[in-house]
Design a protein around this motif. Structure first.
Motif, PDB file in Angstrom:
ATOM      1  N   THR A 273      -2.692  47.330  50.348  1.00 50.70           N
ATOM      2  CA  THR A 273      -3.102  46.711  49.090  1.00 50.70           C
ATOM      3  C   THR A 273      -3.474  45.254  49.329  1.00 50.70           C
ATOM      4  O   THR A 273      -3.007  44.616  50.268  1.00 50.70           O
ATOM      5  N   LYS A 292      -6.766  48.601  46.332  1.00 47.87           N
ATOM      6  CA  LYS A 292      -6.502  49.512  47.445  1.00 47.87           C
ATOM      7  C   LYS A 292      -7.428  49.169  48.603  1.00 47.87           C
ATOM      8  O   LYS A 292      -8.643  49.111  48.438  1.00 47.87           O
ATOM      9  N   GLN A 294      -6.578  49.510  53.002  1.00 42.59           N
ATOM     10  CA  GLN A 294      -6.270  50.527  54.003  1.00 42.59           C
ATOM     11  C   GLN A 294      -4.948  50.138  54.652  1.00 42.59           C
ATOM     12  O   GLN A 294      -4.659  48.940  54.833  1.00 42.59           O
TER      13      GLN A 294
END
Length: 339
Positions: A273, A292, A294
């Motif tokens: 995040t 979001k 990775q």
């Protein structure tokens, strides 16, 4: 059952209106992952440094620095021989770069155009974060092994002195007026250093934050943004040290930057995040979004021209025995996050 529900719902409404007990859902910021630049290659990574004018991103890769043209999405060269490199600082006025080499406790000075090494001064033990301060015209290394900071004169490339910090430094930022601020991860403090006198002038506790990791600054309003390992961002007055707010952030933060053009502070988090904290009037701060990204994308740099964020990560093999997951070979990537 009906009677119990009629009592519970008003109670929840009261909590929501009071802003306590139940956190507000972050709003929509418009930020998202715009693209992924697949770079691959072996080795880990740490800090990223962006030169917005030249459109180059400098990426630490364990034993070398990879230089990426962010607009073309292609590497333009490497700075080799940087054993255990953590960070990169830039003096664009002299067209010089500096790397903090943790394994041999040196700084590689290199030419920004040719990427050739021009000097290698010895600094304190296990230098980690590194920054250039234009006010003092010095480069500072945050030395994790010796709990101090080494100052290098940018003109001569020689060591100007050392500051004992009284704790293990993590990240730093210059206010560009003569003060350098450094997180002490084991003391839950930010120390303020006079960059010319090389002396610690103030110590600021970051509680309720603990283990301060990333550090950004609003140089106009004099605010420090300290992303902490206990999933809080401590926001401090840079002069008094007063903690003004401590909004929640994601898990596993390692970097924090402030974008003066957007009025946002960003925390990049290992949990995949990007927490965005918005400055509001009267020293109010709110979480604008948790974008979001990775898994593993915990380090980042700000592109001040486009206002995009650049984050580094890879795909990971499943961890065994509770240890840190291992990156899959040739899966290293740069994420470009923006609107």
């Amino acid at each position: 059952m009906t009677r119990r529900c009629t009592w519970v719902l008003p109670a929840l409404t009261i909590l929501l209106l009071a802003g306590i007990g139940i956190p507000a859902e972050p709003g929509e910021s418009g930020y998202r992952v715009l693209k992924k630049i697949e770079l691959g290659g072996e080795g880990g990574w740490d800090y990223l440094t962006m030169d917005a004018a030249s459109r180059r991103l400098y990426i630490s890769r364990a034993d070398r620095v990879t230089v990426l043209d962010v607009d073309q999405g292609k590497t333009v060269g490497e700075v080799p021989g940087t054993a255990g490199v953590h960070g990169i600082a830039l003096d664009t006025k002299r067209k010089k770069g500096y790397t903090s080499n943790g394994r041999d406790s040196t700084v590689t000075i290199f030419d920004l155009e040719t990427l050739k090494e021009t000097g290698r001064p010895k600094v304190g033990s296990r230098p980690d974060f590194i920054l250039y301060d234009p006010a003092s015209d010095r480069v500072f290394t945050c030395n994790a092994g010796s709990s101090d900071a080494t100052a290098i004169d940018a003109e001569s490339g020689t060591v100007a002195g050392t500051v004992k910090l009284g704790g293990r430094p993590e990240a730093g930022v210059a206010d560009e007026r003569g003060m350098v601020y450094i997180n002490l991860v084991d003391k839950n403090e930010v120390v303020a250093i006079d960059a010319k006198k090389l002396s610690v002038e103030k110590r600021f506790p970051v509680e309720p934050g603990t283990r301060p990791m990333g550090l950004g600054m609003d140089r106009v309003k004099r605010r420090l943004f300290v992303s902490c390992a206990n999933e809080k961002m401590a926001i401090l007055d840079a002069d008094s040290g007063k903690v003004l707010a401590s909004p929640a952030i994601g898990k596993g933060t390692d970097a924090c930057v402030f974008d003066p053009g957007a009025g946002f502070a960003f925390s990049s988090n290992r949990d995949g995040t990007l927490t965005i904290v918005e400055e509001q009037p009267a020293d109010q701060f709110r979480v604008a979004a948790n974008v979001k990204t990775q898994e593993g994308a915990k380090t980042m740099a700000l592109d001040t021209k486009t206002h995009n964020l650049l984050l580094a990560t890879a795909r990971f093999k499943p961890s065994t025995g509770g240890g840190r997951p291992t990156p899959e070979p040739n899966s290293f990537v740069i994420l470009v996050v923006g609107k």
